[in-house]
Design a protein around this motif. Structure first.
Motif, PDB file in Angstrom:
ATOM      1  N   LEU A  78       0.834  -1.211   0.000  1.00 34.00           N
ATOM      2  CA  LEU A  78       0.000   0.000   0.000  1.00 34.00           C
ATOM      3  C   LEU A  78       0.865   1.256   0.000  1.00 34.00           C
ATOM      4  O   LEU A  78       0.574   2.234  -0.705  1.00 34.00           O
ATOM      5  N   LEU A  79       1.959   1.221   0.769  1.00 31.16           N
ATOM      6  CA  LEU A  79       2.854   2.380   0.821  1.00 31.16           C
ATOM      7  C   LEU A  79       3.511   2.615  -0.525  1.00 31.16           C
ATOM      8  O   LEU A  79       3.564   3.756  -1.015  1.00 31.16           O
ATOM      9  N   LEU A  80       3.994   1.551  -1.149  1.00 33.40           N
ATOM     10  CA  LEU A  80       4.679   1.696  -2.428  1.00 33.40           C
ATOM     11  C   LEU A  80       3.705   2.073  -3.543  1.00 33.40           C
ATOM     12  O   LEU A  80       4.110   2.652  -4.557  1.00 33.40           O
ATOM     13  N   ALA A  81       2.413   1.772  -3.343  1.00 34.83           N
ATOM     14  CA  ALA A  81       1.396   2.156  -4.324  1.00 34.83           C
ATOM     15  C   ALA A  81       0.884   3.579  -4.082  1.00 34.83           C
ATOM     16  O   ALA A  81      -0.068   4.006  -4.740  1.00 34.83           O
ATOM     17  N   ARG A  82       1.492   4.262  -3.098  1.00 33.08           N
ATOM     18  CA  ARG A  82       1.175   5.656  -2.771  1.00 33.08           C
ATOM     19  C   ARG A  82      -0.201   5.788  -2.123  1.00 33.08           C
ATOM     20  O   ARG A  82      -0.775   6.894  -2.096  1.00 33.08           O
ATOM     21  N   PRO A  88       3.553  14.562   0.515  1.00 31.62           N
ATOM     22  CA  PRO A  88       3.864  13.391  -0.329  1.00 31.62           C
ATOM     23  C   PRO A  88       5.219  13.528  -1.008  1.00 31.62           C
ATOM     24  O   PRO A  88       5.686  14.644  -1.262  1.00 31.62           O
ATOM     25  N   PRO A  89       5.859  12.419  -1.296  1.00 28.51           N
ATOM     26  CA  PRO A  89       7.152  12.459  -1.987  1.00 28.51           C
ATOM     27  C   PRO A  89       6.977  12.818  -3.445  1.00 28.51           C
ATOM     28  O   PRO A  89       5.850  12.970  -3.934  1.00 28.51           O
ATOM     29  N   ALA A  90       8.088  12.931  -4.152  1.00 30.06           N
ATOM     30  CA  ALA A  90       8.043  13.264  -5.578  1.00 30.06           C
ATOM     31  C   ALA A  90       7.250  12.206  -6.338  1.00 30.06           C
ATOM     32  O   ALA A  90       7.126  11.049  -5.908  1.00 30.06           O
ATOM     33  N   ALA A  91       6.746  12.614  -7.477  1.00 28.60           N
ATOM     34  CA  ALA A  91       5.889  11.723  -8.265  1.00 28.60           C
ATOM     35  C   ALA A  91       6.616  10.459  -8.717  1.00 28.60           C
ATOM     36  O   ALA A  91       5.987   9.415  -8.916  1.00 28.60           O
ATOM     37  N   ASP A  92       7.926  10.577  -8.882  1.00 27.42           N
ATOM     38  CA  ASP A  92       8.679   9.398  -9.338  1.00 27.42           C
ATOM     39  C   ASP A  92       9.294   8.620  -8.175  1.00 27.42           C
ATOM     40  O   ASP A  92      10.190   7.801  -8.379  1.00 27.42           O
ATOM     41  N   TRP A  93       8.795   8.864  -6.970  1.00 24.84           N
ATOM     42  CA  TRP A  93       9.346   8.161  -5.794  1.00 24.84           C
ATOM     43  C   TRP A  93       9.101   6.662  -5.929  1.00 24.84           C
ATOM     44  O   TRP A  93       7.992   6.220  -6.228  1.00 24.84           O
ATOM     45  N   ASN A  94      10.169   5.869  -5.752  1.00 27.52           N
ATOM     46  CA  ASN A  94      10.076   4.401  -5.915  1.00 27.52           C
ATOM     47  C   ASN A  94      10.259   3.650  -4.600  1.00 27.52           C
ATOM     48  O   ASN A  94      10.580   2.464  -4.593  1.00 27.52           O
TER      49      ASN A  94
END
Length: 410
Positions: free
Chosen positions: A356-360, A396-402
């Motif tokens: 869930l975290l990695l899916a934002r 929230p982190p940057a849009a490209d946060w992985n």
């Protein structure tokens, strides 16, 4: 000449011419009368000599045994030292001064080599002796699995102890860890304060080096659990150890100068293993391994993903995993380290929360990690990710946060 079957010695000489006739004098003596006494003496002498020889044989045999036995034992001792079997003292009793001196020299050599093996990895010393290798500067590039350990809050522990007491306790602590590392085929590189650096696959090659390093990490944790029970019974603070493990290429060999060298490993992989150990402090874990170690370790172990991390001093992220134990139901050497069925099942639940975290879905992740802690009890890594998710709800982190976490401190 022979007459009637008997041998004679004879001599013929002419008489002087003054006698007026050509006359000769001949003397003949049976050979037995002439040489008989000599033969009898020779025979008696031979019998006496043989008797003396027979009487002296036990003495000669005894003296030869007194000389040959210690020489044979010395030969065995030399072969044992050559094979680096140094546990049997060289002790030979003899009346021969030279052999006693040689025995003392061999015993000194054995003790020196045994002590040398305490400063330099024993497999390396054994290989040098058995193969007549002369140490030289330089190394070779090789894939290693490296392990770093450190005691949590060691400075505060040390402040409350005398130097003598601290030295005794740390020595016992190092002994426990070193025994585990050596038993699993690892090489103890060095002790750095309260830290231990070790690696596998050098100097002796080992195809299962990642597996053995993970097994050693779990065994160290188990051994220290018993060690700390004893400390707590004495009213002393526990030595809580954090471990980092990474598998990667490094240069391993004799590093230093011509007059002082050390067998060690250097390279970025060494630094990353050290950084993983330090990240335990921020993630609340005790054993962190890299994704390369997890991939090479085998299916006997249970890991849970701790996210991608960018450690201080590194420029790229690496997957970090917490090593929890061996799989439920494993036998043999894995059995004492195996998780119970519920603990292994929680890993799937953990992966769902982290997904869930990695899916934002930060709100969902925060709630999921909160429920995880409420259900299973205090979990430092789960609380770390819940705090991260709650932060990302508002920032929230940057849009490209992985999923990478950047750490600016060791």
């Amino acid at each position: 000449m022979s007459v009637g079957g008997e041998r004679y010695l004879f001599r013929v000489d002419p008489l002087p011419v003054e006698y007026g006739k050509e006359l000769f004098v001949a003397v003949a003596v049976p050979e037995s009368q002439f040489t008989g006494p000599i033969a009898r003496i020779g025979t008696r002498t031979l019998y006496v000599s043989l008797g003396l020889l027979l009487l002296s044989l036990p003495v000669v045999f005894g003296v030869a045994k007194l000389i040959s036995r210690p020489l044979r034992l010395l030969t065995v001792a030399v072969h044992e030292i050559k094979s680096f079997n140094l546990n049997t003292p060289v002790s030979i009793r003899t009346f021969i001064t030279e052999i006693r001196d040689l025995t003392a020299a061999l015993e000194t050599m054995r003790n020196s080599l045994k002590a040398f093996g305490s400063y330099v990895p024993r497999p390396l010393v054994k290989r040098m002796i058995t193969n007549d290798i002369v140490p030289a500067l330089g190394g070779d590039r090789r894939e290693l699995t490296l392990l770093f350990s450190d005691i949590e809050g060691f400075t505060n522990i040390a402040e409350g102890m005398s130097p003598e007491e601290l030295t005794a306790d740390v020595t016992t602590y190092f002994k426990r860890l070193s025994q585990v590392i050596l038993h699993t085929g690892g090489t103890v590189d060095k002790y750095i304060g309260d830290a231990v650096m070790a690696f596998w696959n050098a100097p002796v090659r080992n195809a299962g080096h990642a597996h053995d390093a993970c097994l050693a990490a779990l065994r160290c944790k188990a051994a220290l659990r018993i060690f700390n029970m004893g400390r707590e019974n004495q009213g002393k603070a526990a030595f809580r150890t954090r471990i980092g493990v990474h598998t990667g290429e490094a240069v391993v060999g004799n590093i230093g100068s011509s007059d002082r060298m050390a067998y060690t490993a250097i390279g970025a992989s060494v630094n990353l293993a050290s950084r993983l150990e330090g990240l335990n402090k921020y993630l609340g874990t005790s054993i962190l391994v890299s994704e390369s170690t997890r991939a090479a370790a085998g299916d006997q172990f249970v890991f849970r993903f701790a996210g991608r991390v960018v450690a201080k001093g590194t420029s790229s992220g690496v997957g970090a995993y917490e090593l929890l134990g061996t799989r439920y139901g494993t036998a043999g050497v894995y059995a004492p380290l195996s998780l119970d069925r519920d603990a292994e099942a929680r890993v799937e639940e953990w992966d769902g929360c982290l997904g869930l975290l990695l899916a934002r879905d930060f709100a969902g992740a925060a709630a999921a990690f909160g429920a995880y802690v409420q259900k299973h009890g205090r979990d430092s890594l789960a609380e770390h990710f819940r705090a991260m998710a709650e932060t990302f709800i508002t920032r929230p982190p940057a849009a490209d946060w992985n999923g990478e976490q950047v750490f600016d401190a060791k």
